[in-house]
Scaffold this active site. Structure first.
Site, PDB file in Angstrom:
ATOM      1  N   CYS A  72     -48.579 -32.138  -4.885  1.00  0.00           N
ATOM      2  CA  CYS A  72     -47.058 -31.589  -5.376  1.00  0.00           C
ATOM      3  C   CYS A  72     -47.141 -30.121  -5.564  1.00  0.00           C
ATOM      4  N   CYS A  99     -44.388 -30.608  -2.823  1.00  0.00           N
ATOM      5  CA  CYS A  99     -43.229 -30.197  -3.310  1.00  0.00           C
ATOM      6  C   CYS A  99     -42.731 -28.555  -3.622  1.00  0.00           C
ATOM      7  N   LYS A 108     -43.342 -26.107  -0.927  1.00  0.00           N
ATOM      8  CA  LYS A 108     -42.137 -26.655   0.253  1.00  0.00           C
ATOM      9  C   LYS A 108     -40.934 -26.118  -0.131  1.00  0.00           C
ATOM     10  N   TYR A 142     -40.834 -36.502   6.978  1.00  0.00           N
ATOM     11  CA  TYR A 142     -40.403 -35.487   5.983  1.00  0.00           C
ATOM     12  C   TYR A 142     -41.108 -34.075   6.103  1.00  0.00           C
ATOM     13  N   GLU A 172     -39.351 -30.759   7.297  1.00  0.00           N
ATOM     14  CA  GLU A 172     -38.962 -29.726   6.189  1.00  0.00           C
ATOM     15  C   GLU A 172     -39.864 -28.509   6.447  1.00  0.00           C
ATOM     16  N   HIS A 185     -13.757 -30.507  -9.168  1.00  0.00           N
ATOM     17  CA  HIS A 185     -13.393 -29.647  -7.946  1.00  0.00           C
ATOM     18  C   HIS A 185     -13.504 -28.153  -8.454  1.00  0.00           C
ATOM     19  N   GLU A 200     -17.632 -34.212  -5.208  1.00  0.00           N
ATOM     20  CA  GLU A 200     -16.492 -35.011  -5.602  1.00  0.00           C
ATOM     21  C   GLU A 200     -15.983 -35.698  -4.139  1.00  0.00           C
TER      22      GLU A 200
HETATM   23  C1  LIG Z   1     -45.700 -31.061   2.371  1.00  0.00           C
HETATM   24  C2  LIG Z   1     -45.370 -32.115   1.321  1.00  0.00           C
HETATM   25  C3  LIG Z   1     -44.231 -32.051   0.493  1.00  0.00           C
HETATM   26  C4  LIG Z   1     -43.891 -33.201  -0.366  1.00  0.00           C
HETATM   27  N1  LIG Z   1     -42.768 -32.738  -0.835  1.00  0.00           N
HETATM   28  C5  LIG Z   1     -42.146 -33.711  -1.932  1.00  0.00           C
HETATM   29  C6  LIG Z   1     -41.024 -33.563  -2.542  1.00  0.00           C
HETATM   30  O1  LIG Z   1     -40.098 -32.612  -2.201  1.00  0.00           O
HETATM   31  N2  LIG Z   1     -40.677 -34.363  -3.598  1.00  0.00           N
HETATM   32  C7  LIG Z   1     -41.686 -35.551  -3.866  1.00  0.00           C
HETATM   33  O2  LIG Z   1     -41.262 -36.441  -4.588  1.00  0.00           O
HETATM   34  N3  LIG Z   1     -42.852 -35.552  -3.109  1.00  0.00           N
HETATM   35  C8  LIG Z   1     -43.096 -34.738  -2.216  1.00  0.00           C
HETATM   36  N4  LIG Z   1     -44.234 -34.753  -1.601  1.00  0.00           N
HETATM   37  C9  LIG Z   1     -45.094 -36.164  -2.236  1.00  0.00           C
HETATM   38  C10 LIG Z   1     -46.012 -35.708  -3.279  1.00  0.00           C
HETATM   39  O3  LIG Z   1     -46.776 -34.608  -3.192  1.00  0.00           O
HETATM   40  C11 LIG Z   1     -46.926 -36.922  -3.527  1.00  0.00           C
HETATM   41  O4  LIG Z   1     -46.446 -38.135  -3.642  1.00  0.00           O
HETATM   42  C12 LIG Z   1     -47.645 -36.613  -4.886  1.00  0.00           C
HETATM   43  O5  LIG Z   1     -48.299 -35.555  -5.027  1.00  0.00           O
HETATM   44  C13 LIG Z   1     -48.622 -38.037  -5.202  1.00  0.00           C
HETATM   45  O6  LIG Z   1     -49.170 -37.763  -6.318  1.00  0.00           O
HETATM   46  P1  LIG Z   1     -50.634 -38.425  -6.643  1.00  0.00           P
HETATM   47  O7  LIG Z   1     -51.015 -38.399  -8.225  1.00  0.00           O
HETATM   48  O8  LIG Z   1     -50.470 -39.843  -6.119  1.00  0.00           O
HETATM   49  O9  LIG Z   1     -51.770 -37.844  -5.868  1.00  0.00           O
HETATM   50  P2  LIG Z   1     -51.916 -36.150  -5.552  1.00  0.00           P
HETATM   51  O10 LIG Z   1     -50.894 -35.176  -6.278  1.00  0.00           O
HETATM   52  O11 LIG Z   1     -52.244 -36.120  -4.132  1.00  0.00           O
HETATM   53  O12 LIG Z   1     -53.292 -36.042  -6.532  1.00  0.00           O
HETATM   54  C14 LIG Z   1     -54.380 -36.514  -6.279  1.00  0.00           C
HETATM   55  C15 LIG Z   1     -55.645 -35.626  -6.699  1.00  0.00           C
HETATM   56  O13 LIG Z   1     -56.918 -36.307  -6.814  1.00  0.00           O
HETATM   57  C16 LIG Z   1     -57.858 -35.439  -6.135  1.00  0.00           C
HETATM   58  N5  LIG Z   1     -58.957 -36.225  -5.792  1.00  0.00           N
HETATM   59  C17 LIG Z   1     -59.138 -36.960  -4.657  1.00  0.00           C
HETATM   60  N6  LIG Z   1     -60.029 -37.414  -4.527  1.00  0.00           N
HETATM   61  C18 LIG Z   1     -60.744 -37.190  -5.600  1.00  0.00           C
HETATM   62  C19 LIG Z   1     -62.243 -37.607  -6.233  1.00  0.00           C
HETATM   63  N7  LIG Z   1     -62.954 -38.538  -5.469  1.00  0.00           N
HETATM   64  N8  LIG Z   1     -62.663 -37.061  -7.444  1.00  0.00           N
HETATM   65  C20 LIG Z   1     -61.625 -36.266  -8.169  1.00  0.00           C
HETATM   66  N9  LIG Z   1     -60.613 -35.836  -7.701  1.00  0.00           N
HETATM   67  C21 LIG Z   1     -60.102 -36.484  -6.557  1.00  0.00           C
HETATM   68  C22 LIG Z   1     -57.060 -34.689  -5.094  1.00  0.00           C
HETATM   69  O14 LIG Z   1     -57.800 -33.331  -4.642  1.00  0.00           O
HETATM   70  C23 LIG Z   1     -55.699 -34.369  -5.812  1.00  0.00           C
HETATM   71  O15 LIG Z   1     -55.923 -33.137  -6.711  1.00  0.00           O
HETATM   72  C24 LIG Z   1     -44.755 -33.852  -0.465  1.00  0.00           C
HETATM   73  C25 LIG Z   1     -46.029 -34.087  -0.044  1.00  0.00           C
HETATM   74  C26 LIG Z   1     -46.232 -33.250   0.898  1.00  0.00           C
HETATM   75  C27 LIG Z   1     -47.535 -33.016   1.735  1.00  0.00           C
HETATM   76  N1  LIG Z   2     -38.905 -34.467   0.069  1.00  0.00           N
HETATM   77  C1  LIG Z   2     -39.865 -35.327  -0.004  1.00  0.00           C
HETATM   78  O1  LIG Z   2     -39.615 -36.119  -1.260  1.00  0.00           O
HETATM   79  C2  LIG Z   2     -41.122 -35.398   0.552  1.00  0.00           C
HETATM   80  C3  LIG Z   2     -41.426 -34.286   1.630  1.00  0.00           C
HETATM   81  C4  LIG Z   2     -42.626 -34.519   2.422  1.00  0.00           C
HETATM   82  C5  LIG Z   2     -43.366 -35.686   2.041  1.00  0.00           C
HETATM   83  N2  LIG Z   2     -43.021 -36.445   1.294  1.00  0.00           N
HETATM   84  C6  LIG Z   2     -43.976 -37.841   1.025  1.00  0.00           C
HETATM   85  O2  LIG Z   2     -44.902 -38.032   1.922  1.00  0.00           O
HETATM   86  C7  LIG Z   2     -44.999 -39.009   2.857  1.00  0.00           C
HETATM   87  C8  LIG Z   2     -45.610 -38.497   4.035  1.00  0.00           C
HETATM   88  O3  LIG Z   2     -44.735 -37.999   4.838  1.00  0.00           O
HETATM   89  P1  LIG Z   2     -45.496 -37.492   6.419  1.00  0.00           P
HETATM   90  O4  LIG Z   2     -44.261 -36.848   7.237  1.00  0.00           O
HETATM   91  O5  LIG Z   2     -46.559 -36.610   6.467  1.00  0.00           O
HETATM   92  O6  LIG Z   2     -45.735 -38.850   7.158  1.00  0.00           O
HETATM   93  P2  LIG Z   2     -45.087 -40.107   7.791  1.00  0.00           P
HETATM   94  O7  LIG Z   2     -43.837 -40.385   7.146  1.00  0.00           O
HETATM   95  O8  LIG Z   2     -46.020 -40.956   8.037  1.00  0.00           O
HETATM   96  O9  LIG Z   2     -44.550 -39.556   9.109  1.00  0.00           O
HETATM   97  C9  LIG Z   2     -45.639 -39.368  10.136  1.00  0.00           C
HETATM   98  C10 LIG Z   2     -44.806 -38.686  11.578  1.00  0.00           C
HETATM   99  O10 LIG Z   2     -45.711 -38.300  12.487  1.00  0.00           O
HETATM  100  C11 LIG Z   2     -45.546 -39.070  13.693  1.00  0.00           C
HETATM  101  N3  LIG Z   2     -46.772 -39.177  14.203  1.00  0.00           N
HETATM  102  C12 LIG Z   2     -47.871 -39.874  13.695  1.00  0.00           C
HETATM  103  N4  LIG Z   2     -48.889 -40.088  14.690  1.00  0.00           N
HETATM  104  C13 LIG Z   2     -48.555 -39.035  15.853  1.00  0.00           C
HETATM  105  C14 LIG Z   2     -49.389 -38.858  16.768  1.00  0.00           C
HETATM  106  N5  LIG Z   2     -50.451 -39.152  17.080  1.00  0.00           N
HETATM  107  N6  LIG Z   2     -48.694 -37.880  17.661  1.00  0.00           N
HETATM  108  C15 LIG Z   2     -47.481 -37.531  17.397  1.00  0.00           C
HETATM  109  N7  LIG Z   2     -46.820 -38.007  16.349  1.00  0.00           N
HETATM  110  C16 LIG Z   2     -47.196 -38.833  15.528  1.00  0.00           C
HETATM  111  C17 LIG Z   2     -44.778 -40.202  13.325  1.00  0.00           C
HETATM  112  O11 LIG Z   2     -43.972 -40.822  14.315  1.00  0.00           O
HETATM  113  P3  LIG Z   2     -43.546 -42.234  14.618  1.00  0.00           P
HETATM  114  O12 LIG Z   2     -42.165 -42.423  13.545  1.00  0.00           O
HETATM  115  O13 LIG Z   2     -43.514 -42.352  15.888  1.00  0.00           O
HETATM  116  O14 LIG Z   2     -44.975 -43.214  14.130  1.00  0.00           O
HETATM  117  C18 LIG Z   2     -43.899 -39.578  12.155  1.00  0.00           C
HETATM  118  O15 LIG Z   2     -42.689 -38.978  12.708  1.00  0.00           O
HETATM  119  C19 LIG Z   2     -43.561 -39.491   3.029  1.00  0.00           C
HETATM  120  O16 LIG Z   2     -43.691 -40.979   3.017  1.00  0.00           O
HETATM  121  C20 LIG Z   2     -42.888 -39.145   1.738  1.00  0.00           C
HETATM  122  O17 LIG Z   2     -42.806 -39.989   0.855  1.00  0.00           O
HETATM  123  C21 LIG Z   2     -41.897 -36.626   0.680  1.00  0.00           C
END
Ligand SMILES: Cc1cc2nc3c(=O)[nH]c(=O)nc-3n(C[C@H](O)[C@H](O)[C@H](O)COP(=O)(O)OP(=O)(O)OC[C@H]3O[C@@H](n4cnc5c(N)ncnc54)[C@H](O)[C@@H]3O)c2cc1C
Ligand SMILES: NC(=O)c1ccc[n+]([C@@H]2O[C@H](COP(=O)([O-])OP(=O)(O)OC[C@H]3O[C@@H](n4cnc5c(N)ncnc54)[C@H](OP(=O)(O)O)[C@@H]3O)[C@@H](O)[C@H]2O)c1
Length: 512
Positions: free
Chosen positions: A76, A81, A84, A218, A222, A487, A492
């Site tokens: 995040c 997040c 982004k 997503y 985004e 408003h 609203e």
């Molecule tokens: C591009 C993008 C945009 C997103 N935008 C949003 C958003 O707008 N709103 C939202 O709610 N969610 C968003 N998400 C999803 C959100 O970031 C994740 O759901 C959240 O960070 C998950 O938290 P977590 O604690 O499960 O894991 P993470 O935050 O991924 O943390 C896991 C940590 O563990 C570390 N780690 C892994 N393996 C090991 C190991 N063996 N030993 C020690 N450390 C290790 C990793 O390096 C990492 O630092 C987004 C995700 C992406 C990719």
């Molecule tokens: N604003 C937010 O809160 C936010 C923002 C970003 C991420 N997230 C979290 O992060 C999670 C992961 O998001 P994500 O967007 O990475 O993954 P995702 O929801 O798993 O979506 C993957 C996308 O890639 C496509 N795809 C998969 N394999 C492919 C291939 N080989 N060739 C072409 N297209 C392929 C899928 O298509 P199909 O539908 O055809 O399978 C789908 O459109 C989400 O579930 C969300 O909870 C949250």
């Protein structure tokens, strides 16, 4: 025997010594050890420390295949997040600059965006958050280890530093919160060699230029949205539907708006190879499954946004018997976030069947710590979790999609109220509001409980966050109708929804 007591480490090795110390004293070094310092892990560790427990957290970032790495805080903060939303804001400001001229601001042309300035500012902020997390851990007396953890035995974690130094740490209870990483489509030639993922995009020092984003969920929409918004030639390659799992009427409006905003879409297309040309451009070949043709184009950057994978393999889970889902690789947990091993728990993106969102990971981590150490029995409630897709026109929702409601209750038993509206701020700016739409899915029976609320428009996250409380509390359509609007706002309009889809009447809002 005497030799063992004199030089135990020689005979046992560090892991054996650790285990022996635990076996002899019956005590571990820590009450709680959290593997993963992201949203869920940090929340759990800090909460556990509040109960006076001895807590440690391990966090280690494996560099991306392109070599990008970052600090403490997880996805995040570093590659999700936060960067982004800030880059989304950069794009929104670009649109605001266009609007501003209609409101009388003189803005000299051409207006240009400089990637390196934005990226540096965003990266500096992220680094300040990394530092803030370290300070918080120190203040709360949580021991932080910058090491990669894996199980050595059920109570011992083997940690490896970047330099390859081994450490063994024992704990009574262990929480796995290691999140996930972007997936590379390894079957596509050149994908790994030439492509980047969201793990790299936010840390690029120079503009990605003309970009192809593969995927339609997503992350893809985004990122493609803000790249378009800052003026880059951006294409989304979508193999099937946009935003799988979301309400499909809303999802289509989101991509329709993106198309009108300038993002190009290659629909029903599947990439087959990526090659590097002499010009350094990346030539991508794909199959157009609608036309049955092979097509190519060249890009400066190819970004894979094809989903995320949990890195459970390197945790050595099989040694201790923590069960994973063989298809997804995610950890199987019960309602109390317990794994198949009694003292080992998991929270956040690493767990099977949970939303991949920061607030759910944080809440699950905190509640787990309270149950483990604070005599609480409160479980995490994953129902009615609100979320927002931060596309140029944002889409926020909570509860069931129309498709899900139909599937659960049958179309005769649900009522959908909807409206096309025009945000006031769009009027003077002469912005098109074709996709500004909202709908509320309710049960049709007398009480008319609200099952789902969907909103496309400016600040959708802010709008839906408020209504989410009502829906969590079981709000009904008549209660919402008694709610007085503020408003003039977009939100609203939700309090005024009265046209049902069933009626077939024009749902366009007219007047004030
Ligand atoms: C591009 C993008 C945009 C997103 N935008 C949003 C958003 O707008 N709103 C939202 O709610 N969610 C968003 N998400 C999803 C959100 O970031 C994740 O759901 C959240 O960070 C998950 O938290 P977590 O604690 O499960 O894991 P993470 O935050 O991924 O943390 C896991 C940590 O563990 C570390 N780690 C892994 N393996 C090991 C190991 N063996 N030993 C020690 N450390 C290790 C990793 O390096 C990492 O630092 C987004 C995700 C992406 C990719
Ligand atoms: N604003 C937010 O809160 C936010 C923002 C970003 C991420 N997230 C979290 O992060 C999670 C992961 O998001 P994500 O967007 O990475 O993954 P995702 O929801 O798993 O979506 C993957 C996308 O890639 C496509 N795809 C998969 N394999 C492919 C291939 N080989 N060739 C072409 N297209 C392929 C899928 O298509 P199909 O539908 O055809 O399978 C789908 O459109 C989400 O579930 C969300 O909870 C949250």
């Amino acid at each position: 025997m005497a030799a063992l007591w004199q030089r135990p480490e020689r005979l046992l090795g560090a892991a054996g010594l650790c285990r022996t110390a635990r076996a002899l004293s019956g005590k571990s070094e820590y009450d709680l050890l959290v593997i993963g310092g992201g949203s869920g892990g940090l929340a759990c560790a800090k909460e556990a420390a509040q109960f006076g427990r001895k807590v440690a957290v391990l966090d280690y970032v494996e560099p991306s295949p392109q070599g990008t790495k970052w600090g403490l805080g997880g996805t995040c903060v570093n590659v999700g997040c936060i960067p982004k939303k800030l880059m989304h804001q950069a794009a929104l400001l670009g649109s605001a600059l266009k609007d501003a001229q209609h409101y009388g601001w003189n803005i000299s042309q051409p207006v240009q965006h400089t990637w390196s300035v934005m990226a540096q500012a965003v990266q500096n902020y992220v680094k300040s958050l990394n530092w803030g997390h370290r300070v918080q851990l120190q203040d709360k007396k949580v021991k932080y280890f910058n090491i990669k953890g894996s199980f050595s035995d059920p109570h011992t974690i083997r940690g490896l530093t970047k330099a390859g130094k081994e450490t063994f740490i024992t704990a009574e209870k262990i929480v796995i919160a290691t999140g996930g990483r972007p997936k590379y489509p390894m079957h596509i030639a050149g994908a790994l060699e030439y492509g980047i993922t969201s793990d790299d995009l936010f840390w690029l020092k120079e503009s990605p230029g003309k970009t192809l984003v593969v995927g339609a969920s997503y992350v893809s929409l985004e990122c493609a949205g803000f790249l378009t918004g800052i003026g880059l030639d951006t294409t989304v390659m979508m193999r099937s539907i946009p935003l799988r799992g979301f309400d499909q009427q809303m999802s289509s409006l989101v991509t329709e708006h993106m198309e009108s905003y300038g993002t190009k879409f290659l629909k029903k297309c599947i990439p087959t190879k990526v090659e590097k040309l002499e010009s350094n451009k990346l030539q991508v070949t794909w199959q157009n499954t609608d036309l049955g043709t092979e097509e190519t184009d060249s890009f400066d950057t190819v970004m894979w946004a094809v989903g995320r994978v949990p890195d459970t393999k390197t945790l050595n889970l099989e040694t201790v018997g923590v069960k994973t889902n063989s298809e997804t690789g995610k950890i199987v947990v019960d309602a109390s976030e317990a794994t198949s091993v009694p003292h080992i728990y998991a929270v956040g993106d690493i767990t099977e069947g949970r939303p991949e969102l920061t607030p759910t990971a944080i809440a699950a981590g905190k509640l787990l710590a309270r149950r483990l150490f604070g005599q609480s029995s409160e479980l995490m409630d994953y129902d009615n979790v609100p979320t927002t897709v931060f596309t140029p026109l944002e889409y926020g929702c909570v509860g069931l999609s129309e498709e899900e409601a139909v599937q659960c209750y049958g179309s005769d038993n649900i009522e959908v109220y909807h409206a096309y509206y025009k945000p006031l701020e769009f009027t003077v700016a002469e912005r098109d509001a074709t996709q500004c739409y909202m709908k509320m899915v309710c049960l049709r029976e007398r009480e008319q409980r609200i099952l789902g609320l969907h909103f496309i428009g400016p600040n959708a996250g802010e709008v839906i966050q408020g209504f989410a409380l009502g829906i969590k509390c079981g709000a009904t359509y008549p209660q919402l109708m008694k709610t007085i609007g503020i408003h003039p706002t977009c939100a609203e309009e939700i309090t005024k929804l009265h046209i049902t889809k069933r009626s077939g009447l024009d749902a366009t809002v007219t007047g004030c």
